[in-house]
Design a protein around this motif. Structure first.
Motif, mmCIF file in Angstrom:
data_model
loop_
_atom_site.group_PDB
_atom_site.id
_atom_site.type_symbol
_atom_site.label_atom_id
_atom_site.label_comp_id
_atom_site.label_asym_id
_atom_site.label_seq_id
_atom_site.Cartn_x
_atom_site.Cartn_y
_atom_site.Cartn_z
ATOM 1 N N ARG A 154 12.091 -7.742 -1.697
ATOM 2 C CA ARG A 154 11.300 -6.548 -1.386
ATOM 3 C C ARG A 154 10.983 -6.456 0.101
ATOM 4 N NH1 ARG A 154 6.286 -5.117 -0.165
ATOM 5 N NH2 ARG A 154 5.619 -7.296 -0.121
ATOM 6 N N SER B 75 0.820 -1.211 0.000
ATOM 7 C CA SER B 75 0.000 0.000 0.000
ATOM 8 C C SER B 75 0.852 1.259 0.000
ATOM 9 C CB SER B 75 -0.928 -0.001 1.214
ATOM 10 O OG SER B 75 -0.172 0.055 2.416
ATOM 11 N N ARG B 76 2.126 1.152 0.415
ATOM 12 C CA ARG B 76 2.997 2.318 0.461
ATOM 13 C C ARG B 76 3.948 2.370 -0.731
ATOM 14 N NH1 ARG B 76 4.211 0.718 5.846
ATOM 15 N NH2 ARG B 76 6.424 0.772 5.317
ATOM 16 N N ASN B 77 3.868 1.412 -1.627
ATOM 17 C CA ASN B 77 4.731 1.411 -2.791
ATOM 18 C C ASN B 77 4.352 2.545 -3.736
ATOM 19 O OD1 ASN B 77 6.342 -0.748 -2.147
ATOM 20 N ND2 ASN B 77 5.023 -2.249 -3.148
ATOM 21 N N PRO B 78 5.316 3.159 -4.385
ATOM 22 C CA PRO B 78 4.996 4.154 -5.416
ATOM 23 C C PRO B 78 4.164 3.526 -6.540
ATOM 24 C CG PRO B 78 7.329 4.209 -4.828
ATOM 25 C CD PRO B 78 6.757 2.996 -4.167
ATOM 26 N N ARG B 79 3.483 4.356 -7.279
ATOM 27 C CA ARG B 79 2.581 3.861 -8.315
ATOM 28 C C ARG B 79 3.301 3.075 -9.405
ATOM 29 N NH1 ARG B 79 -1.627 8.924 -9.400
ATOM 30 N NH2 ARG B 79 -2.607 8.883 -7.316
ATOM 31 N N TRP B 80 4.572 3.363 -9.600
ATOM 32 C CA TRP B 80 5.290 2.708 -10.684
ATOM 33 C C TRP B 80 5.662 1.260 -10.369
ATOM 34 C CZ3 TRP B 80 9.870 0.785 -9.066
ATOM 35 C CH2 TRP B 80 10.488 1.389 -7.976
ATOM 36 N N VAL B 81 5.522 0.842 -9.107
ATOM 37 C CA VAL B 81 6.024 -0.475 -8.711
ATOM 38 C C VAL B 81 5.245 -1.596 -9.375
ATOM 39 C CG1 VAL B 81 6.308 -2.069 -6.783
ATOM 40 C CG2 VAL B 81 7.014 0.322 -6.542
ATOM 41 N N ARG B 82 3.918 -1.561 -9.292
ATOM 42 C CA ARG B 82 3.138 -2.658 -9.862
ATOM 43 C C ARG B 82 3.344 -2.810 -11.370
ATOM 44 N NH1 ARG B 82 -2.720 -2.824 -6.686
ATOM 45 N NH2 ARG B 82 -1.856 -3.393 -4.637
#
Length: 636
Positions: free
Chosen positions: A125, A19-26
């Motif tokens: 990760r 939930s705290r990952n930047p948007r580019w991660v997924r």
């Protein structure tokens, strides 16, 4: 700076990191997995049945549940492969669901590779964040030996996936001092034993060390949890050993590679201590191990430099120097960190894996092949991703920046040396990598990062420099069909058919790899086998030629003596009984290598003991004939 990163403990590892990952991660993770799938599935069918030995057993398991359970070489269960059957369970079940073919056999292997890359990302990760996880996943996927084995049908594919799964469970266990997660790790290793026996246990010292050092609970509880995990290993591995050894020997196949028809002997002997100390069990003389006379295919000379030599070097060592530098530097920088520090725990996990497995591979004097190195790829990739990210974070600190520059420079120099071993393959690449390495290392040392506009460019240049050579060689590997018992990575120009067995099926789609490359089959013999109705259309000495005939004809062919014809199965008395009962139609006298004196043939190393007696009895009691110019005996 006393540590590579800010103070972080294992105990509060984020459970809501996603939930705290930047948007580019997924999107980045999706690109990693889709790219890996494309690399491993691309041109997959070109290798045909890849390793005939395992393909034959997978085919048998696709039509017989008993053959699937034991890993038998034919559906009528005379003898098994010389490994436990877990990898064959996956391939055989795929054949049962979709019909047996090259694709139904190899696609599960490729998907196991994608899963292993994804699990490595998830594992790294949890301790080091998404950037390190993505770097580790990419480095793993682009290791040449990984691009080779995840498109092949050897057991090493499933073994590697299970080892990474075990590491993931250890990290989860260490986060919350969970005995259940640690027992799941033990279960993964137990099934790794059912895939390739004692090799799976090489990671256990690292797993135990990490939990003992970094789990956030008392020492007594840590030790007790390790006992539970040990029991999980024993139960998950031992149930199958018990089933096989308690099953009446008269009602199951002979355990190939063993000296006394037991799974325990296979584990401790041919696939255990014999691999370490060089006693080759039921293997024919001349197939020696690490210092043996078969050079690169059998690992080259044993010693600390083996992983960098002509045999293993281009398989696994592209990022190995960088991983070793990063591991040592990381452990030094975190030497004063709290006991539960996540970065140090991760370095201990992957560094311990790499150290123990690497040293065993380097010094074992028994049978070893270069493709075993795929088991090192996750550890090397994880160390590069973790240490590279942490050193980059500490780039304002001169010692950290100097270490990172050294990693880049050493990778460039070593990549140049490895690429120079395959001079004819895109010569410009080695020079591009060398020039980039010098420029990037210099920029890091000079502190170019202090210019904000240069940070992104320098980061990308660092990654490109480190990955270009290994990615190019892995792509060339994926584009090249491979078959045989001892495949090697790299473009076709880097391989010898006598070692790697380069090439896919013949024009008729019936080729099959063996230790001497591609075994072709006689079309007229195949047609004759297809017209038979007996339990075994034919019998032949050794699994390589017999397997080629079975795969081509779709009929059961008895592999007398197992892999190289050296196992005592069937005995002469059993063979006579099968013939008297009318269960075998043909005896193929020259099925391997095209001559009776080839490996496993009547005059070869496999033609000894009961198998030599079988050949002599057939020659004395039946008249030789020819089908398509090949010598056969009609036993009916």
């Amino acid at each position: 700076m006393t540590t590579l990163a800010s103070r972080r403990d294992i105990a509060p590892a984020s459970t809501d990191a996603a939930s705290r990952n930047p948007r580019w991660v997924r999107p980045a993770v999706a690109a990693l997995l889709l790219g890996t799938a494309a690399l491993y599935l691309w041109n997959l069918g070109a290798s045909g049945y890849a390793n005939t030995f395992y393909a034959t057993a997978a085919q048998a398991g696709s039509v017989s549940w008993k053959a699937l359970l034991f890993g038998s070489l034919d559906p009528n269960n005379v003898i098994t492969v010389d490994k436990p059957p877990a990898a064959l369970w996956v391939m055989g079940l795929s054949g049962q669901l979709f019909g047996f073919s090259s694709w139904s056999m190899l696609v599960p292997q490729a998907l196991e590779g994608v899963a292993a890359v994804g699990l490595l990302y998830a594992t790294v990760r949890r301790t080091s964040g998404p950037v390190a996880g993505l770097l580790a996943g990419a480095a793993f996927a682009l290791t040449p030996v990984a691009a080779l084995m995840f498109k092949f049908n050897n057991p090493d594919t499933l073994l590697t996936l299970l080892l990474v799964a075990g590491a993931y469970c250890v990290v989860r266990a260490t986060e919350k001092a969970s005995s259940w997660w640690l027992m799941l790790a033990g279960t993964a290793i137990g099934f790794g034993f059912l895939t390739k026996m004692l090799q799976a246990f090489l990671v256990l010292p690292a797993f135990a060390l990490v939990y003992l050092v970094a789990a956030n609970t008392t020492l007594v509880r840590r030790l007790l949890h390790l006992v539970y995990a040990g029991l999980a290993v024993v139960v998950s591995a031992g149930w199958y050993v018990a089933v096989v050894d308690l099953w009446p020997a008269s009602d199951r196949p002979y355990i190939g590679g063993s000296t006394d028809n037991s799974m325990l002997d296979l584990a401790l002997g041919y696939n255990g201590l014999a691999r370490i100390f060089g006693n080759s069990g039921n293997m024919p003389t001349g197939t020696g191990g690490g210092g043996g006379g078969m050079g690169a295919a059998f690992g080259g000379e044993a010693g600390i430099t083996r992983l960098f030599g002509n045999s293993f070097g281009t398989e696994i060592s592209w990022l190995l120097p960088a991983a070793l530098i990063g591991m040592v530097a990381g452990l030094w920088f975190t030497r004063r960190a709290p006991r539960t520090d996540r970065t140090r725990a991760a370095l201990l996990l992957w560094g311990g894996w790499l150290t123990v497995t690497g040293l065993v591979f380097s010094y074992m004097s028994g049978i070893i092949h270069p493709y075993y190195a795929v088991a090192l790829a996750p550890a090397i990739a994880a160390l590069v991703g973790i240490s590279g990210q942490e050193l980059w974070r500490g780039r304002a600190y001169l010692p950290a920046r100097a270490v990172l520059a050294g990693m880049v420079a050493v990778t460039g120099v070593w990549s140049f040396i490895l690429l120079d071993r395959t001079e004819s393959w895109v010569p410009a690449v080695r020079w591009v990598v060398a020039v980039l390495a010098v420029l990037v290392a210099t920029a890091l040392l000079m502190g170019v990062h202090r210019f904000r506009k240069a940070i992104a460019v320098l980061a990308v240049a660092t990654i490109v420099t480190g990955f270009t050579a290994t990615a190019g060689y892995a792509t060339a590997t994926a584009a090249t069909p491979h078959s045989g018992s001892i495949p090697l990575s790299g473009p076709e120009s880097a391989n010898s058919p006598g070692i790697g067995g380069i090439g896919g099926p013949d024009a008729g789609g019936r080729g099959a790899g063996g230790p001497d490359g591609e075994f072709s089959v006689n079309d007229e013999v195949v047609a004759a086998l297809r017209s038979t109705t007996e339990d075994w259309a034919a019998a032949a000495i050794g699994a390589q030629g017999a397997g080629s005939l079975q795969l081509a004809s779709g009929k059961a062919v008895m592999s007398i003596g197992g892999f190289a014809g050296g196992d005592p199965a069937p005995t002469l008395a059993e063979f006579k009984r099968y013939v008297a009962e009318g269960r075998i139609h043909y005896f193929i006298a020259d099925s391997i290598g095209g001559s009776p004196g080839g490996p496993g043939g009547p005059g070869g190393p496999g033609g000894r003991g009961s198998n030599s007696e079988i050949t002599e009895w057939v020659q004395a009691n039946f008249t030789a004939g020819t089908i398509g110019g090949q010598t056969v005996y009609d036993l009916t």
